[in-house]
Write an enzyme that holds these catalytic residues in place. Structure first.
Site, PDB file in Angstrom:
ATOM      1  N   GLY A  72      10.187   0.622  11.300  1.00  0.00           N
ATOM      2  CA  GLY A  72      11.729   0.691  11.341  1.00  0.00           C
ATOM      3  C   GLY A  72      12.169   1.141   9.923  1.00  0.00           C
ATOM      4  O   GLY A  72      11.936   0.404   8.930  1.00  0.00           O
ATOM      5  N   SER A  73      12.919   2.350   9.660  1.00  0.00           N
ATOM      6  CA  SER A  73      13.039   2.679   8.095  1.00  0.00           C
ATOM      7  C   SER A  73      13.985   4.019   8.255  1.00  0.00           C
ATOM      8  O   SER A  73      14.625   4.422   9.267  1.00  0.00           O
ATOM      9  CB  SER A  73      11.752   2.945   7.693  1.00  0.00           C
ATOM     10  OG  SER A  73      10.883   3.703   8.364  1.00  0.00           O
TER      11      SER A  73
END
Length: 220
Positions: free
Chosen positions: A188-189
């Site tokens: 997640g980024s």
């Protein structure tokens, strides 16, 4: 054929071993309770599938093209706006931000060919990746590529609330090729692109893009 990114080798191996251990342990401890046995084993297999899909690395070879900027990652365009870039340019730039959910491919690819003029890692917080302050306060790396057609462009890998490791392959002074692996962000980024003002974009807000496939900007 399905490929996996090299950054996931240890995690995938660990997940496989853990899954096998859970499956056999469940068979030993819960063999008299069929539904509990199958539930535990299915959960273990689902966990393994999630890990495998996260580290997948689809083959998206392209022919480098100086007049285009390609999407560096898979995800959704969440920001398009003029902002003041304070770390390197110290002037206004056009920011395009792409948010990656945990189910997206997390390989970062070079949006353009050129020379790496700047590459720096910043430790920081782990705010959710779409937070307005994530670009300046989260753990991140900043990379600047000097391109032939667009001049210097900056991209920033930003960790999210779950991401605990950013991998960056960019080394100052080296030449890179559009589409090659530039790094990896785990779990997640977000990636921010900072482009010259007046750059004509081929994408719009909330559009879903694919790394090495979607053209972010193109010179006529």
């Amino acid at each position: 054929m399905l490929h996996f990114h090299k950054e996931g080798a240890k995690t995938i191996l660990g997940a496989c071993l853990l899954t096998v251990a859970i499956v056999f342990a469940a068979d030993y401890f819960f063999k008299e309770n069929f539904w509990l046995l199958k539930t535990v084993q299915i959960i273990a297999l689902v966990f393994l599938i999630i890990i495998l899909q996260f580290f997948r690395n689809p083959n998206r070879s392209i022919r480098p093209e100086d007049r285009t900027l390609v999407a560096p990652v898979d995800g959704k365009v969440v920001v398009i706006e003029e902002v003041y870039e304070s770390e390197y340019f110290k002037d206004k730039r056009l920011q395009v931000s792409i948010f990656m959910s945990p189910i997206n491919v997390h390989v970062t690819r070079y949006a353009a060919s050129g020379k790496i003029n700047f590459s720096k890692y910043h430790p920081g917080k782990f705010l959710v990746a779409w937070h307005p302050k994530a670009s300046e306060e989260n753990e991140r790396t900043t990379i600047v590529i000097e391109t032939q057609e667009f001049g210097e462009i900056l991209y920033r890998q930003i960790a999210g609330a779950l991401a605990k490791r950013i991998v960056n392959y960019a080394v100052e002074g080296t030449q890179v090729v559009q589409g090659d692996d530039a790094g990896f962000i785990k779990f997640g980024s977000r990636v921010d692109l900072f482009l010259p003002l007046g750059t004509e974009l081929n994408v719009k807000l909330n559009e879903v893009v694919k790394g090495n496939k979607t053209i972010i900007a193109q010179k006529s």
